[in-house]
Design a protein around this motif. Structure first.
Motif, PDB file in Angstrom:
ATOM      1  N   GLY A 155       0.824  -1.206   0.000  1.00  0.00           N
ATOM      2  CA  GLY A 155       0.000   0.000   0.000  1.00  0.00           C
ATOM      3  C   GLY A 155       0.850   1.244   0.000  1.00  0.00           C
ATOM      4  N   LEU A 180       2.207   1.629  -3.480  1.00  0.00           N
ATOM      5  CA  LEU A 180       1.201   2.209  -4.364  1.00  0.00           C
ATOM      6  C   LEU A 180       1.134   3.721  -4.171  1.00  0.00           C
ATOM      7  CD1 LEU A 180      -1.238   2.012  -6.320  1.00  0.00           C
ATOM      8  CD2 LEU A 180      -2.670   1.654  -4.291  1.00  0.00           C
ATOM      9  N   THR A 214       2.269   6.210  -7.146  1.00  0.00           N
ATOM     10  CA  THR A 214       1.246   7.112  -7.682  1.00  0.00           C
ATOM     11  C   THR A 214       1.707   8.557  -7.576  1.00  0.00           C
ATOM     12  OG1 THR A 214      -0.517   5.584  -7.049  1.00  0.00           O
ATOM     13  CG2 THR A 214      -1.152   7.865  -7.470  1.00  0.00           C
ATOM     14  N   SER A 222      -2.966   8.429   2.023  1.00  0.00           N
ATOM     15  CA  SER A 222      -4.016   7.414   1.984  1.00  0.00           C
ATOM     16  C   SER A 222      -4.817   7.444   3.279  1.00  0.00           C
ATOM     17  CB  SER A 222      -3.401   6.020   1.784  1.00  0.00           C
ATOM     18  OG  SER A 222      -2.721   5.939   0.554  1.00  0.00           O
ATOM     19  N   VAL A 270      -4.978   8.724  -2.267  1.00  0.00           N
ATOM     20  CA  VAL A 270      -4.609   7.491  -2.971  1.00  0.00           C
ATOM     21  C   VAL A 270      -5.145   6.287  -2.195  1.00  0.00           C
ATOM     22  CG1 VAL A 270      -2.729   6.087  -3.898  1.00  0.00           C
ATOM     23  CG2 VAL A 270      -2.510   8.586  -3.864  1.00  0.00           C
ATOM     24  N   ASP A 271      -6.179   5.657  -2.706  1.00  0.00           N
ATOM     25  CA  ASP A 271      -6.714   4.413  -2.136  1.00  0.00           C
ATOM     26  C   ASP A 271      -7.006   4.519  -0.639  1.00  0.00           C
ATOM     27  OD1 ASP A 271      -7.608   1.770  -2.338  1.00  0.00           O
ATOM     28  OD2 ASP A 271      -5.647   0.939  -1.835  1.00  0.00           O
ATOM     29  N   ASN A 272      -7.706   5.582  -0.242  1.00  0.00           N
ATOM     30  CA  ASN A 272      -8.056   5.735   1.173  1.00  0.00           C
ATOM     31  C   ASN A 272      -8.836   4.537   1.710  1.00  0.00           C
ATOM     32  OD1 ASN A 272      -6.960   8.317   0.908  1.00  0.00           O
ATOM     33  ND2 ASN A 272      -8.476   9.205   2.302  1.00  0.00           N
ATOM     34  N   ARG A 309      -8.514   1.528   0.980  1.00  0.00           N
ATOM     35  CA  ARG A 309      -7.700   0.315   0.947  1.00  0.00           C
ATOM     36  C   ARG A 309      -8.351  -0.773   0.096  1.00  0.00           C
ATOM     37  NH1 ARG A 309      -5.375   3.757   3.744  1.00  0.00           N
ATOM     38  NH2 ARG A 309      -3.913   3.298   5.437  1.00  0.00           N
ATOM     39  N   GLN A 310      -8.949  -0.366  -1.014  1.00  0.00           N
ATOM     40  CA  GLN A 310      -9.566  -1.335  -1.914  1.00  0.00           C
ATOM     41  C   GLN A 310      -8.542  -1.982  -2.840  1.00  0.00           C
ATOM     42  OE1 GLN A 310     -12.697   0.935  -3.829  1.00  0.00           O
ATOM     43  NE2 GLN A 310     -14.204   0.315  -2.278  1.00  0.00           N
ATOM     44  N   LEU A 311      -7.565  -1.206  -3.278  1.00  0.00           N
ATOM     45  CA  LEU A 311      -6.546  -1.743  -4.182  1.00  0.00           C
ATOM     46  C   LEU A 311      -5.542  -2.615  -3.437  1.00  0.00           C
ATOM     47  CD1 LEU A 311      -5.893   1.398  -6.423  1.00  0.00           C
ATOM     48  CD2 LEU A 311      -7.331  -0.595  -6.914  1.00  0.00           C
ATOM     49  N   HIS A 329       1.270  -8.908   0.976  1.00  0.00           N
ATOM     50  CA  HIS A 329       1.267  -7.474   0.709  1.00  0.00           C
ATOM     51  C   HIS A 329       2.622  -6.834   1.007  1.00  0.00           C
ATOM     52  CE1 HIS A 329      -2.958  -7.605  -0.082  1.00  0.00           C
ATOM     53  NE2 HIS A 329      -3.266  -7.980   1.139  1.00  0.00           N
TER      54      HIS A 329
END
Length: 349
Positions: A20, A23, A27, A120, A138-140, A142-144, A162
């Motif tokens: 995470g 990412l 990003t 995030s 960015v992906d707050n 945590r779906q990605l 992860h």
């Protein structure tokens, strides 16, 4: 304002760095000309304090040219490890205003100016407003990448998937893999590469060449101490990439444990992060094969003298015994070695 003129900022504990975080950083780097990364926590980890975590991030994003510093694509990263003693880091429990003002004052003392904050977390917009800059979430949700530092700290094994292999090793775990990995070790010119290629063809799968050899040639034999950890990191990444194309089994030429041996051989020391990667090799591979140094020696201009083969072979066996890693010795012609390995694949699968 164009992205080429912007400086970005990411602030976090990175305790430990996970996918995470990667990412978020990747990003952010795609949208700025330079990215500042602040790593800190209070209280901090005793076993992996901010300077150690910051160094892991630097290692994750260094390239073949160490002098260039860490970067993502063409975007350079400036990674700072902050501590309570040197920087006056506020307690994690401090209110938002205290936390935000600390960062604002720290940046001012360093003469650093940022244009956009990437986060995030829900506190991101207020943090950016306090600094008077833009904010990008960015992906707050945590779906990605459904993970957090807290989840990893509480159960490293469960969330190992992860984690980058380098980071996972520091926690003593190995990310799961879709296919079993079989590794081949051996002294120089013991037939590892030839055997891997033959097995990949026979089993209709792929294999991973020794990345250390690739970098050794690229640098004309002039490896630096820091290159050894980089070699282990890149080799692990190449294995992960190859696993996506593998069918049933992935064959790997060399592992981090052998890279650690060469670190001691060339430089008489070994980075703790590389030691950790070596220590989990028993978990990373379904089986280990050792190629006997009985094939004709081929001097290709990059290898040491033939007399070293016996010593290297012994050191590899000693290391395997030290780490309690079972192994199978393969001997004979290429065809005979292929048959010996194939006889083991049934229990590996």
């Amino acid at each position: 304002m164009t992205s080429s003129a912007r400086t970005g900022l990411v602030v976090g504990k990175f305790w430990p760095p996970h996918r995470g975080h990667q990412l978020l950083l990747e990003t952010a780097a795609a949208q700025v000309a330079e990215l500042l990364v602040l790593v800190y926590a209070r209280p901090d980890s005793e076993t992996m304090p901010a300077p150690v975590r910051a160094q892991w991030l630097r290692e994750l994003y260094r390239g073949d040219k160490l002098a260039d510093g860490p970067r993502i694509g063409r975007t350079p990263l400036r990674i700072f490890a902050l501590t309570a003693e040197a920087d006056g880091v506020p307690p994690d429990a401090a209110d938002y205003t205290t936390q935000r003002e600390f960062v604002r004052q720290w940046l001012a003392r360093q003469g650093l100016v940022v244009d956009v904050i990437f986060s995030s977390e829900d506190y991101g917009p207020g943090f950016a407003a306090h600094l008077g800059v833009a904010h990008v979430a960015v992906d707050n949700a945590r779906q990605l990448v459904p993970v957090s530092g807290t989840l990893v700290r509480n159960n490293p094994m469960k969330y190992a998937r992860h984690l980058h292999p380098l980071v996972a090793a520091q926690l003593g775990v190995v990310p799961p893999t879709e296919v079993p990995r079989v590794v081949f070790l051996g002294a120089e010119s013991s037939g590892k590469s030839t055997l891997c290629a033959a097995l990949a063809e026979a089993c209709a799968t792929v294999w991973v060449p020794e990345y250390g050899r690739t970098l050794h040639e690229q640098k004309n034999g002039n490896l630096d101490y820091d290159d050894l950890l980089y070699i282990a990191r890149r080799h692990a990444e190449l294995e992960d990439e190859a696993a996506a194309q593998a069918h049933g089994v992935l064959f790997c030429d060399t592992n981090a444990a052998t890279t650690a041996l060469y670190s001691y051989y060339y430089f008489h020391r070994c980075d703790p992060a590389l030691q950790a990667m070596a220590a989990v090799c028993g978990q990373r591979y379904a089986h280990t094969f050792v190629c006997a140094p009985t094939v004709p020696f081929e001097q290709d201009g990059w290898r040491g003298p033939e007399a070293l083969r016996s010593f290297q072979h012994g050191m590899i066996l000693m290391q395997l015994d030290y780490f309690n890693i079972p192994y199978t010795l393969v001997e004979g012609t290429v065809a005979e070695r292929v048959a010996q390995v194939q006889s083991h694949l049934t229990f590996i699968n």
